[in-house]
Design an enzyme around this catalytic site. Structure first.
Site, short mmCIF file in Angstrom:
data_model
loop_
_atom_site.label_atom_id
_atom_site.label_comp_id
_atom_site.label_asym_id
_atom_site.label_seq_id
_atom_site.Cartn_x
_atom_site.Cartn_y
_atom_site.Cartn_z
N HIS A 43 7.05 -4.08 -1.58
CA HIS A 43 6.30 -2.88 -1.23
C HIS A 43 6.03 -2.77 0.26
CE1 HIS A 43 6.04 -2.18 -5.38
NE2 HIS A 43 5.11 -3.07 -5.65
N ILE A 50 3.31 0.09 4.26
CA ILE A 50 2.99 -0.59 3.00
C ILE A 50 2.88 0.46 1.91
CG2 ILE A 50 1.39 -2.16 1.85
CD1 ILE A 50 0.32 -2.64 4.83
N CYS A 51 3.60 0.25 0.83
CA CYS A 51 3.57 1.20 -0.27
C CYS A 51 2.38 0.84 -1.16
CB CYS A 51 4.87 1.12 -1.04
SG CYS A 51 5.01 2.40 -2.27
N LEU A 52 1.25 1.44 -0.86
CA LEU A 52 0.03 1.08 -1.55
C LEU A 52 -0.76 2.36 -1.81
CD1 LEU A 52 -1.84 -1.30 -2.43
CD2 LEU A 52 -2.77 -1.28 -0.13
#
Lengths: 110, 503
Positions: A43, A50-52
């Protein structure tokens, strides 16, 4: 940020840039890893993003930088292997830290 | 355009609909349906929307939405704000909502985020007098909480609501309490208190949601168009080929899928076709059809010329293109050097070969239809462009001949409109044909015959209408227009009748 004990990132040191926009905490801060000190993670794009979902659609004004740090440490710690995001190639050349509008999150459980 | 302006004058009302009626249906006043305009050009008849489909400005649906809200408010004895949240989560269907509500009301209230709103208890008074967002002190009268009891200062509420409406857009109606662990849903009550300037925007999004989840309505796909097409009842929505024509922006569209009218092909076929053309899955098929893998290193090799002796560029393996065996086994026993008549059906490679052949056949088939689809698509664009210039041509034609009236040159416009229509129909005949069941041989032949005729005469008309004005033969153009119209109706009728075989 230091990789937690008993995880695949144990002992590794990462650097993050956290920027608070004027509208904070109505909008989330912009958080990304800095080049040269970033983890290889499903991620985490190679541009540092950041894939959050907490950094986008799931942000609430009562959260803080601390809750984001805990979340990031948590996605790092739960990783089983070091690999890049599937769509890294499309995203890697973008400028990091932009507001995560309309993002599709790979895994909303993290 | 045949859609007449007087349609606007007709009233529709919901008042004759009984409360408790199936609320997924909307009754339109039957007398309000406009009779077809007798002056309309005959060629446009077919695109004329089916009777009963209405085009309304967005705000005319507001009374219907409010009526449903009122019903639910009364039946379930809840506030209008909660009713809106609950209806939204159930496609705005009263029946659907009541069913799940009576089965387990607590569960559904919690799931939709209106539990506290519908079961007001005195929320625990927060001991903290500082706003949990900005940490400023909250004085009496400057704080606000949703029924869940999470208090924040009005400034933070304002920012929160404005941000939700601005950033989230239409999905702002799903926003929840600023508290991270709370799922109580934001409603117009809070928006009204915190940022009254944005209340209207919020309500617009609410209405948008209503139109989108309503099974009988569709936004006009015209750019910037704020009108809505409404079907008279559920069965009208299910019929294929339901064409709506927006009188606001002059866009024709399929009521079911929102695409350009696509008869004779069905909505599902069209969606499949568009998907197929969009993603380049055909490229993969081409690779399968025209290349083979090196039996040693599996890299893909395209053979575009030369003999059957292949030396892999990558691993230098020598093998035969036909049987994929090592080249060293080739010679007199395979029919001579550079030849191979070996065919071993037990070999695992044959599966690959038959796959490849199948893919190639499939690709050829697709390309056959796609080429023609594309050609008509281009021709349609061209004819549309030509239509824009027709008026000029008509003026010139009228001036060039003595005593010519405007009605004497109108045939040119009619012909051109017919041309656009035919190109569009022809375009979609290829989508239809591509998905036509190959076992329905009789029907296919009949269809292709019609298609061929329509194509032939469309080309004819296209040529005639493009002729220089001094060579224009009015009678011929008018006749061909009529003939083409006949063929177009024939093919659509043929498909309508044969629909059962296709499905």
């Amino acid at each position: 940020m230091v990789g937690a004990k008993n995880t695949i990132y144990e002992g590794e040191v990462f650097k993050l840039r956290i920027m608070f926009p004027p509208q904070y905490p109505t909008v989330p801060p912009s958080v990304y890893f800095l080049k040269g000190n970033m983890p290889t993670h499903e991620h985490v794009y190679t541009n540092g993003d950041i894939c959050l979902s907490l950094l986008g659609k799931d942000w609430r004004p009562t959260m803080s930088a601390q809750s984001i740090a805990v979340s990031i440490l948590s996605i790092l710690s739960s990783a089983g292997s070091k690999s890049l995001p599937m769509d890294n190639a499309q995203h890697a050349t973008n400028k990091p830290g932009k507001y995560q509008k309309d993002w599709v999150y790979h895994d909303d459980r993290c | 355009m045949s859609s007449s302006a007087e349609e606007d004058e007709y009233e529709y009302d919901y008042s004759d609909e009984e409360v408790g009626d199936d609320d997924s249906g909307m009754d339109w006043n039957p007398s309000a349906i406009a009779s077809e305009n007798p002056n309309a050009a005959p060629t446009m008849m077919y695109v004329h929307q089916k009777k009963g489909i209405r085009i309304l400005p967005a705000n005319e649906l507001l009374p219907e939405m409010k009526r449903r809200l009122k019903d639910v408010t009364e039946i379930l004895d809840i506030s209008p704000a909660a009713a809106a949240v609950l209806l939204r989560a159930h496609n705005w269907s009263k029946e659907q909502l009541c069913e799940v509500f009576y089965a387990d009301s607590e569960k559904i209230l919690k799931k939709c985020g209106v539990n506290h709103r519908c079961n007001p208890k005195l929320p625990p008074k927060s001991s903290d007098d500082n706003c949990p967002i900005c940490y400023d002190e909250m004085k009496v009268g400057t704080k606000m909480a949703m029924p869940c009891g999470h208090e924040f200062c009005l400034d933070c509420w304002h920012d929160f609501c404005v941000n939700a409406i601005k950033q989230e857009g239409p999905s702002c109606v799903y926003s929840t309490c600023p508290d991270a662990s709370c799922t109580e849903c934001l409603t117009e009550v809070e928006v009204e208190t915190a940022c009254p300037d944005y209340l209207q925007k919020f309500q617009t999004f609410q209405l948008r949601n209503f139109v989108q989840s309503n099974t009988l309505t569709r936004w006009c796909p015209g750019i910037g168009c704020e009108r809505i097409a409404c079907a008279p009842n559920a069965s009208a929505m299910e019929q294929e080929g339901n064409v709506a024509h927006c009188d606001g922006c002059c866009t024709s569209f399929c009521l079911i899928c929102g695409e350009e009218p696509h008869a004779p092909s069905g909505c599902k076929d069209l969606a499949l076709w568009n998907e197929k053309c969009r993603n380049e899955s055909e490229t993969a098929n081409w690779i399968l059809a025209n290349t083979k893998s090196c039996p040693k290193c599996a890299s893909r090799i395209e053979k575009n010329q030369g003999c059957n002796h292949i030396t892999c560029q990558r691993c230098k393996h020598d093998f035969c293109w036909i049987c994929l065996q090592e080249w060293s086994t080739h010679g007199a026993n395979t029919g001579g050097y550079y030849k191979c008549n070996k065919y071993d059906s037990g070999n695992s490679d044959t599966a690959d070969q038959s796959d490849a052949a199948k893919a190639k056949r499939e690709l050829d088939r697709y390309l056959h239809y796609y080429k023609r689809f594309h050609a008509h698509s281009e021709a349609q664009t061209f004819a549309k462009k030509q239509l824009n210039e027709t008026e000029n041509r008509m003026v010139r034609l009228q001036e060039s001949s003595e005593n010519a009236k405007w009605s004497d040159v109108e045939f040119l416009k009619t012909a051109n409109e017919q041309l656009v229509e035919c190109r569009r129909v022809l375009k979609y005949t290829y989508v239809y044909a591509y998905y036509l069941n190959s076992s329905a041989k009789m029907q296919k032949e009949r269809f292709e015959n019609h298609q061929e005729m329509l194509e032939k005469f469309t080309e004819n008309l296209s040529e005639l209408s493009e002729k220089p004005l001094d060579q224009m033969d009015r009678t011929e153009v008018v006749n061909t227009t009529r003939v083409v119209d006949r063929f177009m109706k024939n093919i659509l009728q043929c498909v309508d009748e044969g629909m059962d075989i296709h499905l």
